[in-house]
Enzyme design. Structure first.
Site, PDB file in Angstrom:
ATOM      1  N   CYS A 263       8.613   7.094   1.584  1.00 33.68           N
ATOM      2  CA  CYS A 263       7.930   5.820   1.813  1.00 33.68           C
ATOM      3  C   CYS A 263       7.280   5.726   3.192  1.00 33.68           C
ATOM      4  CB  CYS A 263       8.910   4.657   1.650  1.00 33.68           C
ATOM      5  SG  CYS A 263       9.575   4.476  -0.009  1.00 33.68           S
ATOM      6  N   LYS A 264       7.320   6.788   3.958  1.00 34.30           N
ATOM      7  CA  LYS A 264       6.837   6.708   5.334  1.00 34.30           C
ATOM      8  C   LYS A 264       5.347   6.393   5.409  1.00 34.30           C
ATOM      9  CE  LYS A 264       5.997  11.688   5.879  1.00 34.30           C
ATOM     10  NZ  LYS A 264       6.359  12.890   6.661  1.00 34.30           N
TER      11      LYS A 264
END
Length: 292
Positions: A263-264
């Site tokens: 999810c970065k």
């Protein structure tokens, strides 16, 4: 198949190259299309980067014109009240087949400080740049300033550019209170779209659909998380916004550090816009906007 649509693709005027270099790159059609083809983007909605019309506090300075070329829509409506804005919107829906607008946060202060002609220049510039690619580019914005002079100018310029009045865009978005992130703000509720003051806008949306407008969708432009949190804090505790940005940013960053590796890529606008949009929709739901 190019099945993606890119929103708010930034462009800038060439003569402001130095001023906007650290905001966004200048706009060039061919590289944009080449890049879009590479990543499967079939249509781009362009947005003039800050500093721009949406960063001019003075309504006279920010007054802008409306142009339309086939499926290209570039609008800057300056409005002072929601009621005045709705009157002009309703007129254009009926007169020109206009079915959409993107409402931007245009009553906040900014570094540009130019006059109403600047808005005309912006619209004229981007309309000419994308005129030959109406199937790949669109551009539109709706400013919240005084409409008296702008309404007449907008209609005239639209007719000049596009005598048939054919404009093809979806119904636009409503951005919330960060239009006025100034120290004198005392009632944040009046500037949020779930407030009853905005009902006349949603009524205009309903009337547009009643006129057999197809795909009259609403696009939400979520406010940045930092502005949301900081302004809520200012209203609640009377602190100066500058004094609390640091702690809020650190708080947000601490939570971002806990995001999974997968999810970065959401860090930044994606995450903050998701926060803003969810607040819009939930706020409208619990305040009865959809019921009304």
């Amino acid at each position: 198949m190019l099945g993606k649509i890119a929103l708010e693709e930034a462009f800038a005027l060439p003569r402001f190259e130095e001023k906007t270099r650290w905001w966004a790159s200048l706009f060039s059609v061919d590289p944009e299309i080449e890049h879009a083809d590479k990543y499967g983007v079939g249509y781009q909605i362009l947005s003039y980067t800050a500093p721009g019309v949406q960063d001019i506090w003075d309504p006279v300075e920010a007054q802008a014109g409306e142009v339309g070329v086939d499926r290209i829509l570039s609008i800057d409506y300056p409005f002072e009240t929601f009621e005045d804005a709705a009157v002009v919107l309703r007129r254009d829906v009926q007169t020109y087949g206009f079915i959409g607008a993107l409402v931007n946060d245009t009553q906040r202060t900014g570094p540009m400080g130019n006059n109403q002609e600047e808005a005309y220049n912006i619209n004229d510039y981007i309309a000419e740049q994308i005129r030959d690619k109406p199937d790949r580019f669109g551009a539109f914005t709706l400013s919240m300033h005084n409409p008296q002079e702008a309404g007449r100018d907008n209609a005239a310029r639209l007719f000049e550019r596009n005598p048939t009045g054919t404009i093809y865009e979806k119904l636009g978005a409503f951005r919330d209170y960060d239009a006025k992130v100034k120290a004198e703000i005392t009632d944040i509720n009046k500037l949020r779209i779930e407030n009853a003051s905005w009902d006349i806008f949603w009524q205009t949306d309903t009337e547009a659909q009643a006129l057999a407008v197809e795909d009259a969708d609403v696009w939400f432009d979520g406010a940045e998380f930092y502005d949301n949190a900081a302004m809520q804090y200012v209203i609640a505790y009377g602190a100066k916004q500058a004094d609390i940005y640091g702690p809020i940013n650190h708080w947000f960053e601490d939570r971002l550090l806990g995001l999974a590796e997968t999810c970065k890529w959401l860090v930044g606008p994606d995450l903050s816009f998701a926060h803003g949009v969810s607040l819009h929709v939930l706020g409208m739901t619990v305040n009865g906007v959809f019921d009304r």
